[in-house]
Design a protein around this motif. Structure first.
Motif, PDB file in Angstrom:
ATOM      1  N   PRO A  96       0.807  -1.230   0.000  1.00  0.00           N
ATOM      2  CA  PRO A  96       0.000   0.000   0.000  1.00  0.00           C
ATOM      3  C   PRO A  96       0.840   1.281   0.000  1.00  0.00           C
ATOM      4  O   PRO A  96       0.446   2.277  -0.623  1.00  0.00           O
ATOM      5  N   TYR A  97       1.978   1.288   0.679  1.00  0.00           N
ATOM      6  CA  TYR A  97       2.866   2.455   0.625  1.00  0.00           C
ATOM      7  C   TYR A  97       3.224   2.764  -0.827  1.00  0.00           C
ATOM      8  O   TYR A  97       3.128   3.913  -1.284  1.00  0.00           O
ATOM      9  N   ILE A  98       3.657   1.746  -1.545  1.00  0.00           N
ATOM     10  CA  ILE A  98       4.084   1.955  -2.937  1.00  0.00           C
ATOM     11  C   ILE A  98       2.894   2.308  -3.815  1.00  0.00           C
ATOM     12  O   ILE A  98       2.977   3.194  -4.673  1.00  0.00           O
ATOM     13  N   LEU A  99       1.764   1.655  -3.593  1.00  0.00           N
ATOM     14  CA  LEU A  99       0.570   1.940  -4.397  1.00  0.00           C
ATOM     15  C   LEU A  99       0.081   3.364  -4.184  1.00  0.00           C
ATOM     16  O   LEU A  99      -0.274   4.068  -5.132  1.00  0.00           O
ATOM     17  N   HIS A 100       0.053   3.815  -2.938  1.00  0.00           N
ATOM     18  CA  HIS A 100      -0.508   5.131  -2.617  1.00  0.00           C
ATOM     19  C   HIS A 100       0.462   6.289  -2.863  1.00  0.00           C
ATOM     20  O   HIS A 100       0.043   7.399  -3.181  1.00  0.00           O
ATOM     21  N   LEU A 101       1.762   6.021  -2.716  1.00  0.00           N
ATOM     22  CA  LEU A 101       2.742   7.100  -2.769  1.00  0.00           C
ATOM     23  C   LEU A 101       3.678   7.034  -3.968  1.00  0.00           C
ATOM     24  O   LEU A 101       4.322   8.025  -4.304  1.00  0.00           O
ATOM     25  N   GLY A 102       3.776   5.868  -4.579  1.00  0.00           N
ATOM     26  CA  GLY A 102       4.781   5.662  -5.609  1.00  0.00           C
ATOM     27  C   GLY A 102       4.447   6.287  -6.947  1.00  0.00           C
ATOM     28  O   GLY A 102       3.285   6.527  -7.282  1.00  0.00           O
ATOM     29  N   SER A 103       5.501   6.544  -7.721  1.00  0.00           N
ATOM     30  CA  SER A 103       5.340   6.971  -9.106  1.00  0.00           C
ATOM     31  C   SER A 103       4.909   5.764  -9.935  1.00  0.00           C
ATOM     32  O   SER A 103       4.971   4.611  -9.480  1.00  0.00           O
ATOM     33  N   GLU A 104       4.479   6.019 -11.142  1.00  0.00           N
ATOM     34  CA  GLU A 104       4.103   4.907 -12.022  1.00  0.00           C
ATOM     35  C   GLU A 104       5.300   3.980 -12.229  1.00  0.00           C
ATOM     36  O   GLU A 104       5.149   2.750 -12.287  1.00  0.00           O
ATOM     37  N   GLU A 105       6.471   4.555 -12.318  1.00  0.00           N
ATOM     38  CA  GLU A 105       7.690   3.757 -12.489  1.00  0.00           C
ATOM     39  C   GLU A 105       7.912   2.835 -11.297  1.00  0.00           C
ATOM     40  O   GLU A 105       8.235   1.645 -11.456  1.00  0.00           O
ATOM     41  N   GLN A 106       7.747   3.352 -10.083  1.00  0.00           N
ATOM     42  CA  GLN A 106       7.921   2.525  -8.886  1.00  0.00           C
ATOM     43  C   GLN A 106       6.864   1.434  -8.801  1.00  0.00           C
ATOM     44  O   GLN A 106       7.169   0.284  -8.446  1.00  0.00           O
ATOM     45  N   LYS A 179       9.873  16.995   9.656  1.00  0.00           N
ATOM     46  CA  LYS A 179       9.773  17.487   8.279  1.00  0.00           C
ATOM     47  C   LYS A 179      11.036  17.197   7.465  1.00  0.00           C
ATOM     48  O   LYS A 179      11.084  17.492   6.273  1.00  0.00           O
ATOM     49  N   GLY A 180      12.050  16.651   8.124  1.00  0.00           N
ATOM     50  CA  GLY A 180      13.268  16.289   7.409  1.00  0.00           C
ATOM     51  C   GLY A 180      13.344  14.815   7.062  1.00  0.00           C
ATOM     52  O   GLY A 180      14.385  14.320   6.645  1.00  0.00           O
ATOM     53  N   THR A 181      12.228  14.099   7.219  1.00  0.00           N
ATOM     54  CA  THR A 181      12.192  12.656   6.962  1.00  0.00           C
ATOM     55  C   THR A 181      11.678  12.383   5.553  1.00  0.00           C
ATOM     56  O   THR A 181      10.674  12.954   5.136  1.00  0.00           O
ATOM     57  N   THR A 182      12.367  11.499   4.840  1.00  0.00           N
ATOM     58  CA  THR A 182      11.970  11.138   3.476  1.00  0.00           C
ATOM     59  C   THR A 182      11.995   9.629   3.318  1.00  0.00           C
ATOM     60  O   THR A 182      12.885   8.954   3.852  1.00  0.00           O
ATOM     61  N   LEU A 183      11.019   9.096   2.611  1.00  0.00           N
ATOM     62  CA  LEU A 183      10.949   7.662   2.333  1.00  0.00           C
ATOM     63  C   LEU A 183      11.548   7.355   0.965  1.00  0.00           C
ATOM     64  O   LEU A 183      11.428   8.151   0.026  1.00  0.00           O
ATOM     65  N   PHE A 184      12.149   6.199   0.857  1.00  0.00           N
ATOM     66  CA  PHE A 184      12.687   5.706  -0.409  1.00  0.00           C
ATOM     67  C   PHE A 184      12.238   4.258  -0.614  1.00  0.00           C
ATOM     68  O   PHE A 184      12.014   3.523   0.352  1.00  0.00           O
ATOM     69  N   THR A 185      12.135   3.853  -1.872  1.00  0.00           N
ATOM     70  CA  THR A 185      12.077   2.431  -2.190  1.00  0.00           C
ATOM     71  C   THR A 185      13.503   2.003  -2.499  1.00  0.00           C
ATOM     72  O   THR A 185      14.137   2.543  -3.414  1.00  0.00           O
ATOM     73  N   LEU A 186      14.026   1.067  -1.730  1.00  0.00           N
ATOM     74  CA  LEU A 186      15.417   0.662  -1.880  1.00  0.00           C
ATOM     75  C   LEU A 186      15.492  -0.778  -2.368  1.00  0.00           C
ATOM     76  O   LEU A 186      15.009  -1.703  -1.700  1.00  0.00           O
ATOM     77  N   ASP A 187      16.076  -0.950  -3.529  1.00  0.00           N
ATOM     78  CA  ASP A 187      16.306  -2.269  -4.120  1.00  0.00           C
ATOM     79  C   ASP A 187      17.488  -2.913  -3.389  1.00  0.00           C
ATOM     80  O   ASP A 187      18.590  -2.355  -3.371  1.00  0.00           O
ATOM     81  N   GLY A 229      10.930  15.198   2.329  1.00  0.00           N
ATOM     82  CA  GLY A 229      10.567  15.805   3.606  1.00  0.00           C
ATOM     83  C   GLY A 229       9.170  15.451   4.075  1.00  0.00           C
ATOM     84  O   GLY A 229       8.759  15.869   5.162  1.00  0.00           O
ATOM     85  N   GLY A 230       8.443  14.673   3.276  1.00  0.00           N
ATOM     86  CA  GLY A 230       7.066  14.320   3.653  1.00  0.00           C
ATOM     87  C   GLY A 230       6.943  12.963   4.304  1.00  0.00           C
ATOM     88  O   GLY A 230       5.834  12.490   4.577  1.00  0.00           O
ATOM     89  N   GLY A 231       8.081  12.334   4.607  1.00  0.00           N
ATOM     90  CA  GLY A 231       8.058  10.960   5.086  1.00  0.00           C
ATOM     91  C   GLY A 231       7.288  10.739   6.366  1.00  0.00           C
ATOM     92  O   GLY A 231       6.533   9.766   6.488  1.00  0.00           O
ATOM     93  N   PHE A 232       7.446  11.651   7.329  1.00  0.00           N
ATOM     94  CA  PHE A 232       6.770  11.456   8.608  1.00  0.00           C
ATOM     95  C   PHE A 232       5.246  11.519   8.424  1.00  0.00           C
ATOM     96  O   PHE A 232       4.514  10.703   8.986  1.00  0.00           O
ATOM     97  N   GLY A 233       4.797  12.461   7.615  1.00  0.00           N
ATOM     98  CA  GLY A 233       3.368  12.548   7.328  1.00  0.00           C
ATOM     99  C   GLY A 233       2.861  11.319   6.599  1.00  0.00           C
ATOM    100  O   GLY A 233       1.753  10.825   6.876  1.00  0.00           O
ATOM    101  N   HIS A 234       3.665  10.802   5.667  1.00  0.00           N
ATOM    102  CA  HIS A 234       3.272   9.592   4.947  1.00  0.00           C
ATOM    103  C   HIS A 234       3.158   8.408   5.900  1.00  0.00           C
ATOM    104  O   HIS A 234       2.232   7.588   5.778  1.00  0.00           O
ATOM    105  N   LEU A 235       4.089   8.303   6.839  1.00  0.00           N
ATOM    106  CA  LEU A 235       4.029   7.225   7.818  1.00  0.00           C
ATOM    107  C   LEU A 235       2.739   7.297   8.634  1.00  0.00           C
ATOM    108  O   LEU A 235       2.079   6.283   8.865  1.00  0.00           O
ATOM    109  N   ILE A 236       2.390   8.501   9.065  1.00  0.00           N
ATOM    110  CA  ILE A 236       1.160   8.692   9.851  1.00  0.00           C
ATOM    111  C   ILE A 236      -0.064   8.303   9.030  1.00  0.00           C
ATOM    112  O   ILE A 236      -0.997   7.658   9.531  1.00  0.00           O
ATOM    113  N   ASP A 237      -0.065   8.679   7.748  1.00  0.00           N
ATOM    114  CA  ASP A 237      -1.204   8.376   6.879  1.00  0.00           C
ATOM    115  C   ASP A 237      -1.405   6.878   6.683  1.00  0.00           C
ATOM    116  O   ASP A 237      -2.545   6.410   6.546  1.00  0.00           O
TER     117      ASP A 237
END
Length: 380
Positions: A96-106, A179-187, A229-237
């Motif tokens: 769901p993280y990837i589905l809701h937040l990811g780019s089409e490429e991700q 506000k300094g937290t960012t999420l990544f998809t890491l291969d 910088g939106g990672g913390f908010g994304h985690l809460i969501d």
């Protein structure tokens, strides 16, 4: 789209059949090995039991949310909580993280392979010095041209040994707090990524729980998940679904413990009579049944709220707190009714009891849940 009761029960029968054929005969050896074989995920994918509410264009069945919860329910009820933990992370958190937040490429890169079981998902939040306090993480992602260099470590990571993709929480601006937290998809095939040891636990032995290390792992800017910088908010969501899935698991795991206990107390004799004939046993079973059913009703309400996109963080905290505390009470009471045999690992009730303990810790401890609820009532 809502599922009919008949469709859900047909799907439930398929889940039970799969678990009976492909999990139950091997579960003890996986517990001893402290890991599930990767091939199990391919079988789960082939059976359509991974990421089932994901859209068909990304490899899922496009089923309603309730179908995903049926998988959690039956895996938990049958006493395979280590598998429920792994599948929840994979299908109900990472996907769901990837589905809701990811780019089409991700989405195209990861989701179909997650639904098939080819790529296993993990989420990298907890660190050796930062558990429930996610704003205190130290893993850094430093901009370097059109990419980022990631350094740091994570611990207690479910699916860590098998993960092909990690949704990773990092600090891109250490001075900006949340506000300094960012999420990544890491291969996890990238140079500089290393898996640590498979951690030894009180319970959930078959669930691989690992340390992860990042040494100048270079990821493209296209692997940023959501906003810089939106990672913390994304985690809460995204936390409400995670906590609801844990609540579902708690209720059905308690249900499975009750079923095992009824079976034992109606066949085991003391003083010439079945243990279930004694008033104390009967009253304990009645209390346990009542506890489970009251919490099941609230979980069903919350499941509908989530399906209707009306689930908030406070409600998720309430349902997670209530159900996991209930699960602890129930599994402890059930073990007690087994007497000395309940403490022997050859009896499944011992695993129900030991596995249940973590549910009050991961996904947000009971103490953090109380704090979330209290803030909604009286503020900080």
């Amino acid at each position: 789209m809502e599922a009919s009761p008949e469709e859900l029960e047909l799907f439930r029968d398929n889940v039970i059949r799969f678990l009976s054929d492909e999990v139950e005969p091997y579960y003890e050896q996986w517990e001893r090995a402290s890991i599930f074989p990767k091939e199990l995920y391919l079988k789960l994918g082939e059976a359509g039991l991974l990421c089932v509410d994901q859209p068909e264009e990304y490899g899922g069945a496009g089923a309603p949310f309730a179908f995903s919860m049926v998988v959690v329910e039956e895996v938990s009820r049958m006493g395979f909580l280590a598998l429920a933990s792994n599948l929840t992370v994979h299908s109900d958190i990472v996907a769901p993280y990837i589905l809701h937040l990811g780019s089409e490429e991700q989405k195209k890169k990861y989701l179909s392979r997650m639904a098939s079981g080819e790529c296993i998902g993990a989420i990298g939040m907890t660190e050796p010095g930062a558990g429930s306090d996610l704003q205190g993480i130290k893993t850094s992602a430093t901009a370097d041209g059109d990419s980022y260099l990631i350094n740091g470590s994570k611990t207690f990571i479910t699916n860590g040994q098998h993960a092909g993709v990690v949704v990773l929480a990092t600090k891109t601006d250490p001075k900006a707090g949340g506000k300094g937290t960012t999420l990544f998809t890491l291969d996890t095939s990238l140079p500089g990524f290393k898996r640590g040891r498979n951690l030894e636990k009180i319970g959930l032995h078959a669930a691989d729980t690992s340390e992860l290390f990042f040494d100048n792992v270079r990821v493209g800017a296209n692997e940023v998940l959501g906003r810089i910088g939106g990672g913390f908010g994304h985690l809460i969501d995204e936390l409400p679904r995670e906590r609801l899935a844990l609540a579902v698991s708690a209720v059905w795991h308690a249900q499975g413990a009750l079923e095992k206990t009824i079976e034992y107390t109606t066949t085991r004799k003391a003083f010439g009579n079945p243990i279930a004939s004694f008033q104390n046993t009967r009253f304990e079973l009645a209390k346990i049944k009542t506890d489970i059913e009251i919490h099941r009703a609230y979980v069903e309400k919350c499941t509908q709220l989530y399906a209707d996109k009306k689930m908030d963080a406070t409600t998720a905290a309430i349902v997670k707190l209530a159900t996991t505390e209930m699960e602890g009470r129930v599994t402890d009471a059930c073990l007690q009714l087994f007497g000395g045999y309940g403490y022997m690992t050859e009896y499944p009730i011992s695993r129900y009891w030991a596995d249940a303990r973590i549910q009050r810790i991961y996904g947000g401890t009971s103490e953090i849940m109380k704090e979330v609820i209290a803030r909604s009532l009286v503020g900080r």
